[in-house]
Design a protein around this motif. Structure first.
Motif, PDB file in Angstrom:
ATOM      1  N   CYS B 111       0.827  -1.280   0.019  1.00  0.00           N
ATOM      2  CA  CYS B 111      -0.082   0.198   0.069  1.00  0.00           C
ATOM      3  C   CYS B 111       0.930   1.053   0.064  1.00  0.00           C
ATOM      4  N   ASP B 145      -8.551   7.760   6.104  1.00  0.00           N
ATOM      5  CA  ASP B 145      -9.349   6.699   6.890  1.00  0.00           C
ATOM      6  C   ASP B 145      -9.807   5.758   5.844  1.00  0.00           C
ATOM      7  N   ILE B 148      -7.096   3.309   5.010  1.00  0.00           N
ATOM      8  CA  ILE B 148      -6.839   2.115   5.878  1.00  0.00           C
ATOM      9  C   ILE B 148      -7.787   1.161   6.180  1.00  0.00           C
ATOM     10  N   ASN B 152      -7.445  -2.759   5.844  1.00  0.00           N
ATOM     11  CA  ASN B 152      -8.137  -3.520   7.048  1.00  0.00           C
ATOM     12  C   ASN B 152      -9.076  -4.739   6.183  1.00  0.00           C
ATOM     13  N   TYR B 171      -1.680   7.782  12.732  1.00  0.00           N
ATOM     14  CA  TYR B 171      -2.936   7.195  12.296  1.00  0.00           C
ATOM     15  C   TYR B 171      -2.842   5.615  12.022  1.00  0.00           C
ATOM     16  N   ILE B 172      -1.817   5.222  11.264  1.00  0.00           N
ATOM     17  CA  ILE B 172      -1.674   3.833  10.801  1.00  0.00           C
ATOM     18  C   ILE B 172      -1.420   3.033  12.125  1.00  0.00           C
ATOM     19  N   ASN B 175      -5.002   2.680  13.769  1.00  0.00           N
ATOM     20  CA  ASN B 175      -6.117   2.122  12.986  1.00  0.00           C
ATOM     21  C   ASN B 175      -5.956   1.056  12.238  1.00  0.00           C
ATOM     22  N   CYS B 176      -4.807   0.510  11.843  1.00  0.00           N
ATOM     23  CA  CYS B 176      -4.533  -0.628  11.004  1.00  0.00           C
ATOM     24  C   CYS B 176      -4.695  -1.864  11.926  1.00  0.00           C
ATOM     25  N   TYR B 180       1.451  -5.270   9.759  1.00  0.00           N
ATOM     26  CA  TYR B 180       1.898  -4.270   8.774  1.00  0.00           C
ATOM     27  C   TYR B 180       3.443  -4.001   9.070  1.00  0.00           C
TER      28      TYR B 180
END
Lengths: 341, 242
Positions: B111, B145, B148, B152, B171-172, B175-176, B180
């Motif tokens: 990604c 958002d 991610i 997911n 943020y990753i 929220n991931c 990763y």
């Protein structure tokens, strides 16, 4: 004298025209192709830099190919590539600069970066084979108002410049205020033909500290105040009279500055250049004023007043003769000053 | 077959020459100078070093967007000028595809994320199948958002890469939900070698255009156009209510 032919491909993309031209020995224009974006920007009431830059990228190869074809030449017959590198919109300039550099690089040709205003001034050389420095030049366009003493090819002394709006910018803003739309110059000139230039006494601004500097924002505000005043009193106003009186005020200011400079510096030759120089009323006012003084007056045809690449090729020729060459790191300089290197 | 690759879509300036299955030269800088000052001098350095005859190049591959609008135009105008002068076609390589291609062969999903400002990223999702790069989510401009969420949903280990990673690390991390990793320094920014190798593949598949036709794919309209469309939509909506 038998001189070698110097053939230059010139590229111009500083604002909203994508242009390419082939010019021989600075004065012999073999082609002059201009792809205008004006209809596109009319939707927004003025030039949108990002849209201009995108359009330049889309059009530039076609414009160059057409210029070469019209001139019945190929890249292999050229002596140099010239490009406008400032002043102007940085994103727009960068398209022409990157393109010109890549062509010069791939063809192993000298690269010459040209000042946009120097191009406008040099537009006068194209149709006036007898014109040579020294002379006085007034450059008036949407982005520039400069009174320049051209001491020699490539040698400039700026006597005066605008403190605020360029003359062409004032035309655009007043045109918008009286509902004529963009671009303002030709629309005001047209409307003014139906009006009385003595109808409204708009101010002729003068700079106390510098006799050759211009200011047009005060004049523009006076026009806007006049319109708002009439609206508030519920009175109607005559758009043609406003256009004619405003145009007269601008022209009076330009003529007055130019003639005083001619007197003070003892110049016997005067030229105008830039988009506003295609205004017929301005041209005849300058012509009359020059005739009274016995000064030779020059002006380019309208097609060479607007942004074009032939004028860049004309300026580049004299730079070429003086040995100016730019490197592969040539960058766009949006606020480049005249005479700077 | 010789392909010249260019990438100036982000802060990195990169030029490469690939001949068949060999990377002959790559010059990449990540420095504050503008691409206008770096890209062509770097290409000149390669030309001199390799004693390269430019006319032996078959096509010019360029990272064609998304990316910095100005950066893309410098790359595209350079490619167009070369294409015009050398009479060679241009292979437009999607920027995000080329970022993903650097992680060739991984079992993970890839990604890439480029910072697109306004809390958005230029991103996409890729994986490697037997016949090479496979696009799972084609490159697009979406909110971090949304990006991610899309990762997911795949429920598979992912490698994040690109200049958007440092911007959205927190943020990753928060929220991931899938395993990763972040790509290392030699693989986490634009590379013209990747553009050139992918470009050679596209060229063989006939996915090229003339230099005159080529223009970048910005994935976004200009701000002025966006505002005009919003204004027109608002006017249209208020019109239907009246």
């Amino acid at each position: 004298m038998d001189e070698k032919e110097i053939k230059i491909l010139a590229i111009e993309s500083s604002c909203d025209e994508t242009a390419a031209a082939v010019v021989v020995n600075g004065r012999d224009v073999r082609s002059n192709v201009i792809s205008t974006q004006i209809p596109l920007h009319t939707l927004y009431g003025g030039v949108v830099p990002e849209i201009a830059s995108r359009k330049h990228t889309e059009r530039i190869n076609q414009v160059i190919t057409e210029a070469l074809k019209e001139a019945d030449t190929t890249l292999d017959d050229l002596d140099a590539i010239a490009v406008t590198y400032g002043p102007g919109l940085v994103g727009a300039l960068l398209v022409g600069v990157a393109e010109a550099k890549a062509i010069a690089f791939a063809k192993d040709l000298p690269l010459i970066g040209v000042h946009h205003i120097e191009g406008h001034i040099s537009a006068n050389y194209i149709e006036n084979k007898d014109l040579k420095p020294p002379f006085l030049c007034l450059v008036v366009s949407g982005g520039h108002t400069h009174l320049v003493k051209v001491a020699d090819y490539g040698v400039y002394e700026i006597l005066g410049r605008t403190r605020d709006d360029a003359a062409g910018e004032a035309f655009d803003k007043v045109a918008r205020a009286i509902g004529l739309g963009y671009p303002g110059g030709p629309k005001i000139e047209q409307k003014a033909k139906e009006g009385n230039p003595q109808a409204i006494a708009f101010p002729r601004p003068k700079m106390a500290d510098d006799p050759y500097d211009f200011s047009f924002s005060g004049l523009k505000s006076a026009v806007l105040n006049y319109i708002n005043g009439a609206k508030m009193k519920g009175e109607s106003y005559n758009e043609a009279d406003i256009a004619a009186s405003f145009q007269k005020a601008v022209i009076d200011s330009l003529v007055d500055h130019a003639m005083r400079a001619i007197d003070e510096f003892g110049m016997d030759t005067f030229a105008i250049a830039g988009g506003v120089a295609s205004n017929g009323t301005l041209r005849s006012a300058m012509e009359d004023a020059c005739r009274k003084k016995g000064v030779k007056f020059y002006h380019p045809s309208p097609i060479l007043c607007t942004d074009n690449a032939a004028m860049i090729g004309a300026a580049a020729y004299y730079e070429f003769l003086q040995g100016k060459r730019d490197g592969w790191d040539l960058n766009a300089v949006p606020n480049l000053k005249l005479g700077e290197r | 077959m010789k392909i010249l690759g260019l990438d100036s879509s982000g802060l990195v300036a990169s030029v490469a020459l690939v001949e068949d299955d060999t990377l002959v030269a790559e010059y990449t800088t990540n420095y504050k100078k503008t691409h206008s000052q770096t890209l062509l001098p770097m290409m000149d350095e390669i030309r001199k070093m390799l004693e390269l005859d430019l006319t032996t190049i078959d096509a010019i591959a360029v990272a064609a967007g998304p990316g910095s609008f100005t950066g893309l135009r410098i790359g595209s105008a350079t490619a167009k000028g070369l294409g015009l002068a050398l009479d060679r076609p241009i292979v437009p390589v999607p920027t995000v595809d080329a970022l993903a291609y650097q992680l060739w062969g991984t079992d993970c999903y890839v990604c890439p994320m480029m910072d697109a400002r306004r809390n958005q990223v230029y991103t996409g999702i890729y994986r490697f199948a037997d016949d090479g790069l496979e696009t799972v989510l084609p490159q697009c401009a979406i909110g971090i958002d949304e990006a991610i969420n899309a990762v997911n949903e795949k429920d598979h280990k992912v490698i994040f890469t690109g200049d958007g990673v440092p911007v959205f690390t927190e943020y990753i991390q928060q929220n991931c939900c899938v395993p990763y990793v972040f790509a290392p320094a030699h693989r986490n920014r634009q590379s013209a070698a990747s553009v050139a190798v992918l470009g050679m593949q596209y060229y063989k598949e006939g996915r090229y255009v003339s230099a005159a036709e080529h223009a970048p794919e910005y994935l976004r309209v200009s701000q002025a156009e966006r505002e005009r469309m919003e204004r027109e939509n608002a006017e249209r909506n208020s019109g239907t209510q009246n």
